[in-house]
Scaffold this active site. Structure first.
Site, short mmCIF file in Angstrom:
data_model
loop_
_atom_site.label_atom_id
_atom_site.label_comp_id
_atom_site.label_asym_id
_atom_site.label_seq_id
_atom_site.Cartn_x
_atom_site.Cartn_y
_atom_site.Cartn_z
N ASP A 31 0.86 -1.19 0.00
CA ASP A 31 0.00 0.00 0.00
C ASP A 31 0.89 1.23 0.00
OD1 ASP A 31 -3.24 0.36 1.03
OD2 ASP A 31 -1.95 2.13 0.98
N ASN A 92 -2.93 7.11 -11.67
CA ASN A 92 -2.85 6.14 -10.57
C ASN A 92 -3.57 4.84 -10.92
OD1 ASN A 92 -2.25 5.02 -8.10
ND2 ASN A 92 -3.82 6.13 -6.99
N TYR A 141 -13.85 8.23 -12.95
CA TYR A 141 -13.54 7.09 -12.08
C TYR A 141 -14.01 5.78 -12.72
CZ TYR A 141 -14.24 3.78 -8.28
OH TYR A 141 -14.26 2.64 -7.51
N GLY A 284 -24.46 13.94 -11.66
CA GLY A 284 -24.00 12.60 -12.05
C GLY A 284 -24.62 11.45 -11.29
N1 UFG Z 1 -26.33 11.19 -0.71
C1 UFG Z 1 -27.09 12.17 -0.10
N2 UFG Z 1 -26.46 12.98 0.81
C2 UFG Z 1 -25.13 12.87 1.12
C3 UFG Z 1 -24.36 11.84 0.48
C4 UFG Z 1 -25.02 11.02 -0.44
O1 UFG Z 1 -28.29 12.33 -0.34
O2 UFG Z 1 -24.63 13.65 1.94
C5 UFG Z 1 -27.02 10.29 -1.67
C6 UFG Z 1 -26.40 10.33 -3.05
O3 UFG Z 1 -26.95 11.38 -3.80
C7 UFG Z 1 -26.76 8.95 -3.57
C8 UFG Z 1 -26.78 8.06 -2.31
O4 UFG Z 1 -26.86 8.97 -1.23
O5 UFG Z 1 -28.03 8.97 -4.11
C9 UFG Z 1 -25.54 7.23 -2.17
O6 UFG Z 1 -24.40 8.07 -2.33
P1 UFG Z 1 -22.89 7.56 -2.05
O7 UFG Z 1 -21.99 8.73 -2.31
O8 UFG Z 1 -22.83 6.92 -0.71
O9 UFG Z 1 -22.69 6.43 -3.13
P2 UFG Z 1 -22.81 6.49 -4.73
O10 UFG Z 1 -24.02 5.67 -5.08
O11 UFG Z 1 -22.76 7.85 -5.27
O12 UFG Z 1 -21.44 5.83 -5.14
C10 UFG Z 1 -21.18 4.47 -5.09
C11 UFG Z 1 -19.72 4.23 -4.78
C12 UFG Z 1 -18.85 4.79 -5.88
C13 UFG Z 1 -19.28 4.22 -7.19
C14 UFG Z 1 -20.76 4.42 -7.40
C15 UFG Z 1 -21.24 3.70 -8.63
O13 UFG Z 1 -19.39 4.82 -3.56
O14 UFG Z 1 -17.51 4.45 -5.63
O15 UFG Z 1 -21.51 3.91 -6.30
O16 UFG Z 1 -22.37 4.28 -9.10
F1 UFG Z 1 -18.60 4.83 -8.18
#
Ligand code: UFG
Length: 330
Positions: A31, A92, A141, A284
């Site tokens: 790591d 990376n 990503y 997104g």
């Molecule tokens: N969300 C909120 N408030 C916050 C944070 C998140 O409402 O403060 C919502 C987001 O809009 C989303 C859901 O909670 O609808 C989940 O969000 P996360 O950021 O926890 O996870 P994501 O679905 O965006 O992302 C995950 C992985 C990424 C990956 C992605 C694939 O963490 O690494 O799924 O779509 F790229």
């Protein structure tokens, strides 16, 4: 098995290391500690602080340690950052993995399990998502992870290197011991952010959008417990070692929860009212992401055990309560 875990000091890597050790496997960790935590890896196993882009240092490790396979987690993984600094992600994730694959071929390692993502699919309308669903990432990503999947496919055709790509949906929770868990300097994930409210670290959770075409207007995601996720990696490695063909699998729980349902479940688990505010959509974010993991169940014999969302949140809560500042101070 004797395994090198690359990126073994990160959130998912450290859980894989713990489980492999508990299974009696011999584990070596590489790591860079750019985002990983040395404290998350036991002190009594070999640990090499090496960046995967440093071929000389990487090769020295693989020349010293003869292993049955590699599990590769090392990557930058912030969707937002990948949009503002795309070349960091190409460098990376893609260049780093290319270097790793060169070393694997030159040192005769035959099996690699690769940490991929649901972000390879992009905006999908038909649920659940199958491995055959077309891939069209909407962020850098996901694009870099897809590029690596393709690099593995072509490398496998030319060389004696077999791979399994595991496309994760929303990984969450922590090991039952509460000794390791999610600890990001920049936290963007829903569950740790919700739990910062009862910890007194933020006044409320902001819901990113309530006008999505879902039952309550908030985004729906498929949450998978880290222990189940890590189990699939171990099964994937055994599958490759038993001669299984190179393959791609989704890892999810086949069930979707909305952001509001997650907040409600966290209220029940913590006993805290967890105030919320309604905010704008986050750029997104697809409305709905639910996996079909039937293929992993059928081919790898994978059976997720921790599908209860309250258990998932409770395991994260145990970790965050006992480590409110992550690994700082350990
Ligand atoms: N969300 C909120 N408030 C916050 C944070 C998140 O409402 O403060 C919502 C987001 O809009 C989303 C859901 O909670 O609808 C989940 O969000 P996360 O950021 O926890 O996870 P994501 O679905 O965006 O992302 C995950 C992985 C990424 C990956 C992605 C694939 O963490 O690494 O799924 O779509 F790229």
């Amino acid at each position: 098995m004797k395994i090198i875990v690359v990126g073994g000091a990160g959130y998912i890597g450290s859980h894989a290391v713990k489980q492999l050790i508990e299974n009696g496997d011999e584990v070596i960790v590489i790591d860079s500690l750019e985002t990983g935590h040395r404290e998350s890896v036991p002190q009594n196993i070999p640990f090499y602080q090496v960046d995967i882009r440093n071929k000389e240092a990487l090769k020295a490790v693989f020349e010293k340690e003869t292993v049955d396979g590699v599990i590769h987690f090392a990557a930058n993984s912030l969707v937002g950052e990948s949009m503002t600094n795309p070349l960091k992600y190409y460098n990376n994730n893609v260049t780093g993995t290319e270097t790793l694959l060169e070393v694997l071929i030159e040192t005769g390692v035959k099996n690699i399990v690769f940490s991929s993502t649901a972000a390879t699919y992009g905006e999908v309308t038909e649920m659940p998502i199958l491995e055959s669903t077309p891939t069209s990432p909407t962020n850098t990503y996901g694009e870099t992870k897809l590029a690596i999947e393709k690099m593995l496919k072509w490398t496998h055709k030319a060389h004696d290197l077999n791979y399994v790509c595991l496309r994760y949906f929303n990984v969450a929770g922590a090991d039952a011991s509460g000794t390791i868990g999610e600890a990001h300097t920049t936290e963007t994930h829903l569950i740790p952010l919700i739990l910062q409210v009862p910890l007194g670290q933020r006044p409320h959770i902001t819901v990113f959008g309530t006008d999505y075409p879902t039952k309550d207007g908030t985004c729906i995601r498929d949450y998978i417990h880290i222990t189940d996720l890590v189990n699939a990696h171990i099964l994937a490695l055994q599958y490759l070692m038993n001669g299984g063909e190179s393959n791609i699998f989704n890892l999810g729980s086949n069930t979707g929860y909305s952001v509001l349902e997650m907040i409600e479940a966290a209220r029940a688990v913590t006993g805290h009212p967890i105030p919320m505010e309604i905010g704008e959509r986050r750029a997104g974010d697809p409305a709905l992401l639910i996996a079909s993991s039937e293929k992993a169940k059928k081919v790898l014999g994978w059976t997720p055990q921790y599908t209860d969302i309250k258990y998932i949140i409770a395991s994260a809560w145990k970790w965050h309560q006992s480590h409110p500042n992550g690994y700082k101070g350990e």
